[in-house]
Design a protein around this motif. Structure first.
Motif, PDB file in Angstrom:
ATOM      1  N   LEU A  11      20.292  -2.377 -14.159  1.00 14.71           N
ATOM      2  CA  LEU A  11      20.942  -2.367 -12.844  1.00 14.71           C
ATOM      3  C   LEU A  11      22.428  -2.081 -13.026  1.00 14.71           C
ATOM      4  O   LEU A  11      23.090  -2.701 -13.868  1.00 14.71           O
ATOM      5  N   VAL A  12      22.937  -1.145 -12.231  1.00 13.78           N
ATOM      6  CA  VAL A  12      24.343  -0.771 -12.345  1.00 13.78           C
ATOM      7  C   VAL A  12      24.862  -0.438 -10.957  1.00 13.78           C
ATOM      8  O   VAL A  12      24.090  -0.014 -10.077  1.00 13.78           O
ATOM      9  N   GLN A  13      26.145  -0.639 -10.753  1.00 12.67           N
ATOM     10  CA  GLN A  13      26.754  -0.289  -9.472  1.00 12.67           C
ATOM     11  C   GLN A  13      27.018   1.210  -9.405  1.00 12.67           C
ATOM     12  O   GLN A  13      27.176   1.876 -10.444  1.00 12.67           O
ATOM     13  N   ALA A  14      27.084   1.710  -8.205  1.00 12.52           N
ATOM     14  CA  ALA A  14      27.382   3.128  -8.011  1.00 12.52           C
ATOM     15  C   ALA A  14      28.693   3.479  -8.699  1.00 12.52           C
ATOM     16  O   ALA A  14      29.668   2.718  -8.649  1.00 12.52           O
ATOM     17  N   GLY A  15      28.681   4.620  -9.375  1.00  8.28           N
ATOM     18  CA  GLY A  15      29.838   5.052 -10.141  1.00  8.28           C
ATOM     19  C   GLY A  15      29.803   4.615 -11.583  1.00  8.28           C
ATOM     20  O   GLY A  15      30.618   5.078 -12.398  1.00  8.28           O
ATOM     21  N   GLY A  16      28.885   3.731 -11.919  1.00 10.80           N
ATOM     22  CA  GLY A  16      28.788   3.223 -13.270  1.00 10.80           C
ATOM     23  C   GLY A  16      28.030   4.152 -14.193  1.00 10.80           C
ATOM     24  O   GLY A  16      27.643   5.265 -13.821  1.00 10.80           O
ATOM     25  N   SER A  17      27.812   3.667 -15.418  1.00 10.10           N
ATOM     26  CA  SER A  17      27.172   4.470 -16.453  1.00 10.10           C
ATOM     27  C   SER A  17      26.065   3.691 -17.147  1.00 10.10           C
ATOM     28  O   SER A  17      26.118   2.457 -17.219  1.00 10.10           O
ATOM     29  N   LEU A  18      25.075   4.412 -17.623  1.00  8.07           N
ATOM     30  CA  LEU A  18      24.011   3.863 -18.452  1.00  8.07           C
ATOM     31  C   LEU A  18      23.633   4.920 -19.473  1.00  8.07           C
ATOM     32  O   LEU A  18      23.768   6.121 -19.211  1.00  8.07           O
ATOM     33  N   THR A  19      23.125   4.458 -20.611  1.00  7.23           N
ATOM     34  CA  THR A  19      22.580   5.374 -21.616  1.00  7.23           C
ATOM     35  C   THR A  19      21.140   4.986 -21.908  1.00  7.23           C
ATOM     36  O   THR A  19      20.860   3.833 -22.260  1.00  7.23           O
ATOM     37  N   LEU A  20      20.250   5.939 -21.733  1.00  8.82           N
ATOM     38  CA  LEU A  20      18.846   5.740 -22.060  1.00  8.82           C
ATOM     39  C   LEU A  20      18.569   6.295 -23.456  1.00  8.82           C
ATOM     40  O   LEU A  20      19.141   7.321 -23.850  1.00  8.82           O
ATOM     41  N   SER A  21      17.686   5.630 -24.174  1.00 10.47           N
ATOM     42  CA  SER A  21      17.288   6.072 -25.506  1.00 10.47           C
ATOM     43  C   SER A  21      15.771   6.179 -25.566  1.00 10.47           C
ATOM     44  O   SER A  21      15.061   5.423 -24.893  1.00 10.47           O
ATOM     45  N   ASN A  77      13.954  12.951 -33.847  1.00 13.98           N
ATOM     46  CA  ASN A  77      12.842  12.470 -33.044  1.00 13.98           C
ATOM     47  C   ASN A  77      13.315  11.429 -32.042  1.00 13.98           C
ATOM     48  O   ASN A  77      12.527  10.622 -31.553  1.00 13.98           O
ATOM     49  N   THR A  78      14.625  11.418 -31.797  1.00 13.24           N
ATOM     50  CA  THR A  78      15.206  10.548 -30.791  1.00 13.24           C
ATOM     51  C   THR A  78      15.967  11.389 -29.782  1.00 13.24           C
ATOM     52  O   THR A  78      16.502  12.451 -30.120  1.00 13.24           O
ATOM     53  N   VAL A  79      15.990  10.908 -28.570  1.00 14.03           N
ATOM     54  CA  VAL A  79      16.708  11.617 -27.522  1.00 14.03           C
ATOM     55  C   VAL A  79      17.430  10.594 -26.661  1.00 14.03           C
ATOM     56  O   VAL A  79      16.946   9.470 -26.460  1.00 14.03           O
ATOM     57  N   TYR A  80      18.607  10.981 -26.189  1.00 13.64           N
ATOM     58  CA  TYR A  80      19.427  10.096 -25.383  1.00 13.64           C
ATOM     59  C   TYR A  80      19.754  10.770 -24.053  1.00 13.64           C
ATOM     60  O   TYR A  80      19.802  12.002 -23.964  1.00 13.64           O
ATOM     61  N   LEU A  81      19.999   9.950 -23.060  1.00 16.12           N
ATOM     62  CA  LEU A  81      20.469  10.457 -21.779  1.00 16.12           C
ATOM     63  C   LEU A  81      21.668   9.609 -21.368  1.00 16.12           C
ATOM     64  O   LEU A  81      21.502   8.429 -21.014  1.00 16.12           O
ATOM     65  N   GLN A  82      22.840  10.204 -21.449  1.00 17.02           N
ATOM     66  CA  GLN A  82      24.053   9.538 -21.007  1.00 17.02           C
ATOM     67  C   GLN A  82      24.221   9.836 -19.531  1.00 17.02           C
ATOM     68  O   GLN A  82      24.340  11.003 -19.134  1.00 17.02           O
ATOM     69  N   MET A  83      24.248   8.786 -18.724  1.00 21.36           N
ATOM     70  CA  MET A  83      24.325   8.944 -17.277  1.00 21.36           C
ATOM     71  C   MET A  83      25.635   8.366 -16.776  1.00 21.36           C
ATOM     72  O   MET A  83      25.872   7.159 -16.904  1.00 21.36           O
ATOM     73  N   ASN A  84      26.488   9.218 -16.246  1.00 21.86           N
ATOM     74  CA  ASN A  84      27.773   8.807 -15.687  1.00 21.86           C
ATOM     75  C   ASN A  84      27.792   9.090 -14.191  1.00 21.86           C
ATOM     76  O   ASN A  84      27.018   9.908 -13.699  1.00 21.86           O
ATOM     77  N   GLY A  85      28.687   8.431 -13.498  1.00 21.19           N
ATOM     78  CA  GLY A  85      28.798   8.665 -12.065  1.00 21.19           C
ATOM     79  C   GLY A  85      27.500   8.426 -11.321  1.00 21.19           C
ATOM     80  O   GLY A  85      27.132   9.202 -10.436  1.00 21.19           O
ATOM     81  N   LEU A  86      26.818   7.353 -11.663  1.00 27.13           N
ATOM     82  CA  LEU A  86      25.503   7.094 -11.074  1.00 27.13           C
ATOM     83  C   LEU A  86      25.594   6.865  -9.570  1.00 27.13           C
ATOM     84  O   LEU A  86      26.565   6.275  -9.065  1.00 27.13           O
ATOM     85  N   LYS A  87      24.577   7.341  -8.882  1.00 23.81           N
ATOM     86  CA  LYS A  87      24.486   7.234  -7.429  1.00 23.81           C
ATOM     87  C   LYS A  87      23.218   6.468  -7.057  1.00 23.81           C
ATOM     88  O   LYS A  87      22.243   6.467  -7.839  1.00 23.81           O
ATOM     89  N   PRO A  88      23.202   5.858  -5.884  1.00 26.13           N
ATOM     90  CA  PRO A  88      21.976   5.144  -5.478  1.00 26.13           C
ATOM     91  C   PRO A  88      20.731   6.036  -5.518  1.00 26.13           C
ATOM     92  O   PRO A  88      19.639   5.551  -5.832  1.00 26.13           O
ATOM     93  N   GLU A  89      20.891   7.315  -5.242  1.00 29.39           N
ATOM     94  CA  GLU A  89      19.742   8.215  -5.268  1.00 29.39           C
ATOM     95  C   GLU A  89      19.237   8.503  -6.678  1.00 29.39           C
ATOM     96  O   GLU A  89      18.206   9.163  -6.846  1.00 29.39           O
ATOM     97  N   ASP A  90      19.929   8.034  -7.695  1.00 28.33           N
ATOM     98  CA  ASP A  90      19.435   8.147  -9.066  1.00 28.33           C
ATOM     99  C   ASP A  90      18.452   7.026  -9.401  1.00 28.33           C
ATOM    100  O   ASP A  90      17.851   7.028 -10.479  1.00 28.33           O
ATOM    101  N   THR A  91      18.300   6.081  -8.494  1.00 34.53           N
ATOM    102  CA  THR A  91      17.371   4.976  -8.716  1.00 34.53           C
ATOM    103  C   THR A  91      15.952   5.488  -8.858  1.00 34.53           C
ATOM    104  O   THR A  91      15.446   6.216  -7.995  1.00 34.53           O
ATOM    105  N   ALA A  92      15.320   5.148  -9.967  1.00 36.94           N
ATOM    106  CA  ALA A  92      13.958   5.617 -10.259  1.00 36.94           C
ATOM    107  C   ALA A  92      13.496   5.003 -11.578  1.00 36.94           C
ATOM    108  O   ALA A  92      14.287   4.386 -12.297  1.00 36.94           O
ATOM    109  N   VAL A  93      12.225   5.219 -11.868  1.00 39.85           N
ATOM    110  CA  VAL A  93      11.722   4.942 -13.214  1.00 39.85           C
ATOM    111  C   VAL A  93      11.914   6.223 -14.025  1.00 39.85           C
ATOM    112  O   VAL A  93      11.487   7.301 -13.598  1.00 39.85           O
ATOM    113  N   TYR A  94      12.557   6.092 -15.160  1.00 47.44           N
ATOM    114  CA  TYR A  94      12.855   7.237 -16.010  1.00 47.44           C
ATOM    115  C   TYR A  94      11.868   7.260 -17.173  1.00 47.44           C
ATOM    116  O   TYR A  94      11.679   6.253 -17.864  1.00 47.44           O
TER     117      TYR A  94
END
Length: 121
Positions: A11-21, A77-94
């Motif tokens: 969970l992150v606030q709008a404008g925040g960042s997350l990194t998926l691995s 064999n690893t992949v990352y997704l750096q997500m910046n400037g997150l928006k409410p519409e980015d809410t989903a299962v990735y």
């Protein structure tokens, strides 16, 4: 047998960042593509970003261009997704995806279990 394990959602606030691995294990062909897809409630699964093995060519959905960056780890064999400037519409299962071998007329898709990303406004 191939397994994909994702981590990094939350969970992150709008404008925040997350990194998926995502880490893939098993028999992995070098000619492959890894990527991220997402599915919001009541919607179809959609492509977020992909990256090809070897060439490292990337592809992004228009909705995330300039905000998200996909990359592969040194282990390849690893992949990352750096997500910046997150928006409410980015809410989903990735979901992490591995597609291989790309030289096949019918490459197979492998999927992770999914990780929830929730962006609050």
């Amino acid at each position: 047998q191939v397994h994909l394990v994702e981590s990094g959602g939350g969970l992150v606030q709008a404008g925040g960042s997350l990194t998926l691995s995502c880490a893939a294990s098993g028999t992995i062909f070098s000619v492959n593509a890894m990527g991220w897809y997402r599915q919001a409630p009541g919607q179809q699964r959609e492509l977020v970003a992909t990256i090809r093995g070897g060439s490292e060519v990337t592809n992004y959905a228009d909705s995330v261009k300039g905000r998200f960056t996909i990359s592969r780890g040194n282990a390849k064999n690893t992949v990352y997704l750096q997500m910046n400037g997150l928006k409410p519409e980015d809410t989903a299962v990735y979901y992490c995806n591995l597609r291989m071998p790309l030289y096949s007329p019918s490459p197979r898709d492998y999927w992770g279990q999914g990780t929830q990303v929730t962006v609050s406004s």
